[in-house]
Design an enzyme around this catalytic site. Structure first.
Site, PDB file in Angstrom:
ATOM      1  N   HIS A 298       1.327   8.136  -1.370  1.00  0.00           N
ATOM      2  CA  HIS A 298       2.680   7.578  -1.242  1.00  0.00           C
ATOM      3  C   HIS A 298       3.000   6.615  -2.382  1.00  0.00           C
ATOM      4  O   HIS A 298       2.164   5.785  -2.757  1.00  0.00           O
ATOM      5  CB  HIS A 298       2.807   6.844   0.093  1.00  0.00           C
ATOM      6  CG  HIS A 298       4.099   6.115   0.266  1.00  0.00           C
ATOM      7  ND1 HIS A 298       5.323   6.749   0.306  1.00  0.00           N
ATOM      8  CD2 HIS A 298       4.369   4.785   0.396  1.00  0.00           C
ATOM      9  CE1 HIS A 298       6.287   5.855   0.462  1.00  0.00           C
ATOM     10  NE2 HIS A 298       5.732   4.660   0.516  1.00  0.00           N
ATOM     11  N   SER A 299       4.202   6.749  -2.947  1.00  0.00           N
ATOM     12  CA  SER A 299       4.742   5.798  -3.913  1.00  0.00           C
ATOM     13  C   SER A 299       3.789   5.595  -5.099  1.00  0.00           C
ATOM     14  O   SER A 299       3.487   6.534  -5.824  1.00  0.00           O
ATOM     15  CB  SER A 299       5.047   4.473  -3.199  1.00  0.00           C
ATOM     16  OG  SER A 299       5.767   3.604  -4.015  1.00  0.00           O
ATOM     17  N   TYR A 300       3.270   4.369  -5.290  1.00  0.00           N
ATOM     18  CA  TYR A 300       2.346   4.116  -6.401  1.00  0.00           C
ATOM     19  C   TYR A 300       1.048   4.896  -6.236  1.00  0.00           C
ATOM     20  O   TYR A 300       0.339   5.150  -7.209  1.00  0.00           O
ATOM     21  CB  TYR A 300       2.047   2.619  -6.500  1.00  0.00           C
ATOM     22  CG  TYR A 300       1.404   2.225  -7.814  1.00  0.00           C
ATOM     23  CD1 TYR A 300       2.190   1.901  -8.913  1.00  0.00           C
ATOM     24  CD2 TYR A 300       0.018   2.178  -7.963  1.00  0.00           C
ATOM     25  CE1 TYR A 300       1.615   1.541 -10.123  1.00  0.00           C
ATOM     26  CE2 TYR A 300      -0.563   1.829  -9.166  1.00  0.00           C
ATOM     27  CZ  TYR A 300       0.241   1.510 -10.243  1.00  0.00           C
ATOM     28  OH  TYR A 300      -0.335   1.164 -11.453  1.00  0.00           O
TER      29      TYR A 300
END
Length: 422
Positions: A298-300
Site C-alpha cells: 500500500h502507498s509507499y
C-alpha cells in the site's frame, strides 16, 4: 479569545517586561529602581501557574484502552465504554496541541493492541531483526505464520505505507474512527491463512529507537562562558538565584511543557523501509520454501517493493507470482526501473488506485508499468480494504495462469465479487 490573550501575555508581553527590567537595572538611577520594583510587584500579582493550567493540561495520558475509557466492540469499532460513542478528537476546545498529543498517545496503544491481535488472534510469531542482534543494540521485528519458511505452495507478504503505521496496520485513522477491518491487515492475514498461504507481515517504519539526550549537569559551565564579558559574569555570579529564577521563568512560559529531547538510534540493516524490505527478503522470503510469493503493498509500500525489485530483479522475478498495489506512490522513472522490470510489472502487477469510478474499472496511467484499476473509493487510506476481494481474485487468476502457462489478467467488473458480500 481568552486563550489568545493568555498566549499573547505569556509569549509577547512578559519577555518584553523582563527585558525592560534588565535595562532599568543597568541604568541604576533611584527613580528607575522604583520602576523596577513596581514592575516586579505587577508580575507578582499575575498567577501564571494558574494561567498555564487553564491553557494546557499536562501532557500525561493513559497507557491502556481502558484508561482512555474506550474498547473495541464485537464489530471491531472503537467505542466509549460508558456512552458507546466513537472517539472524539476535540476532547478539549481550543487546545489543539493537547488534543493531538492525546490522539497520538491513543495511537500508540492501538499499535500495541494490533500487535497482540497478530499474535493471539492470527497466531503469528514475532521475529526480531537483525537476526544476529546483540542484547545491547536496537531491534525491529516482523510477524510470520508458523509455516512461513516451510509452506511449499504460496506465501502472502504485506507491506504498509509510510508514517505512524506499524506492522498489521493499513491506516491508524481508520482503526480509530471506523473499524479494525478497514484499517488493519487482519482480514488479509486471516483469509490468506484460511486459503493455505504462509504469511509474512513487514514492519518497514520501525527503523530506530529514541533515547533521551543526557542532560548537562547544573554546575557545568556553558560552552561559551569563557567569552562572557567579565562585568556581566560578575553581575550574574553576584545574584545567581535571581538569574536562575528569571531564566526558569522565561523557559517555563515560553514553552510550558517542553518535550524531552531525544536521539534516534537506527536499527542495523533496517534503517529505512527500503533497507527493511531488502533485509527481510534476503533473510526470510528468498529462503522460504514457497514456490509462489504474492505481495500486497500500500502507498509507499509500493515504492518499497519496486526498489526491492531493482535491487533483486532476477530473484524477485523467479519467486514472485503476482503483486497487488493499492494507491502505490512508486514511480518507475524516478526510481530508474529497467525496461525488463517495467515489462514484468505490466504482466504481473496491478495497482488499485483511489478513483470515483466503480471498483475494478480500468483507469488510465501515464506511467509504462502496470495496469491501474479503480479501488472503488476516492479515499487513499481505504483502497486496500475496498479492493480486498478483487485482490484475492487477482491472485487466484495469477496462480492459475502460472500453472497453465498463460498470462494473468486483472479483475474486471464483470467477474468481480462485490465488496458488500464480505
Amino acid at each position: 479569545m481568552k486563550l489568545e490573550i493568555k498566549c499573547f501575555i505569556i509569549c509577547k508581553v512578559l519577555p518584553l517586561v523582563w527585558l525592560n527590567m534588565a535595562q532599568i537595572q543597568q541604568v541604576g538611577a533611584p527613580e528607575e529602581k522604583e520602576k523596577t520594583t513596581a514592575l516586579k510587584d505587577l508580575l507578582s500579582r499575575i498567577d501564571l501557574d494558574e494561567l498555564m493550567k487553564k491553557d494546557e493540561p499536562p501532557l500525561e495520558f493513559p497507557d491502556t484502552l481502558e484508561g482512555f475509557n474506550y474498547a473495541f466492540n464485537e464489530l471491531g469499532q472503537l467505542r466509549h465504554i460508558q456512552t458507546g460513542d466513537p472517539f472524539v478528537f476535540n476532547y478539549r476546545e481550543d487546545l489543539h496541541r493537547w488534543n493531538q498529543k492525546r490522539y497520538e498517545a491513543l495511537g500508540e496503544i492501538i499499535t500495541k493492541h494490533v500487535y497482540e491481535l497478530l499474535e493471539k488472534d492470527c497466531e503469528l510469531e514475532k521475529v526480531y531483526l537483525p537476526v544476529d542482534a546483540t542484547d545491547s543494540e536496537p531491534r525491529s521485528f516482523i510477524f510470520m505464520s508458523k509455516d512461513a519458511m516451510t509452506n511449499p505452495d504460496k506465501m502472502l507478504v504485506l507491506i504498509h505505507g509510510s508514517g505512524v503505521v506499524r506492522a498489521g496496520q493499513w491506516a491508524r485513522r481508520l482503526i480509530i474512527n471506523e473499524d479494525l477491518n478497514s484499517g488493519s491487515q487482519i482480514p488479509y492475514i486471516k483469509r490468506a491463512m484460511k486459503e493455505g498461504y504462509a504469511v509474512i507481515v513487514l514492519n518497514p517504519n520501525e527503523n530506530y529507537i529514541e533515547v533521551e539526550k543526557s542532560k548537562v549537569p547544573a554546575d557545568q559551565p556553558s560552552p561559551d562562558s569563557s567569552d562572557e564579558p567579565a562585568e556581566k559574569r560578575e553581575r550574574r555570579e553576584r545574584n545567581p538565584k535571581e538569574t536562575k529564577k528569571r531564566r526558569d521563568f522565561y523557559e517555563k512560559y515560553r514553552n510550558p511543557q517542553k518535550e524531552k529531547e531525544t536521539l534516534q538510534v537506527y536499527i542495523r540493516d533496517n534503517g529505512s523501509p527500503e533497507e527493511h524490505a531488502l533485509y527481510v527478503w534476503d533473510n526470510f522470503i528468498s529462503k522460504a520454501a514457497a514456490e509462489n510469493i504474492l505481495f500486497v503493498a500500500h502507498s509507499y509500500g509500493g515504492l518499497t517493493f519496486v526498489e526491492l525489485m531493482i535491487q533483486r530483479e532476477a530473484d524477485v522475478k523467479n519467486k514472485v507470482a503476482a503483486v497487488a498495489l493499492t494507491d502505490s506512490v512508486h514511480n518507475v522513472w524516478h526510481q530508474d526501473a529497467s525496461k525488463t522490470l517495467r515489462e514484468w510489472m505490466r504482466e504481473n502487477c496491478c495497482n488499485w488506485v483511489s478513483s470515483s469510478e466503480p471498483l475494478d474499472t480500468s483507469v488510465e496511467s501515464t506511467l509504462p508499468d502496470c495496469p491501474r484499476v479503480s479501488a472503488g473509493t476516492e479515499r487513499h487510506e481505504l483502497t486496500s480494504w475496498k479492493s480486498f476481494h478483487s485482490i484475492f481474485k487477482f491472485f487466484d487468476d495469477a496462480l492459475q495462469a502460472k500453472n497453465t502457462k498463460t498470462k494473468p489478467t486483472p479483475t474486471r467488473r464483470s467477474n468481480r465479487i462485490k465488496h458488500e458480500d464480505l
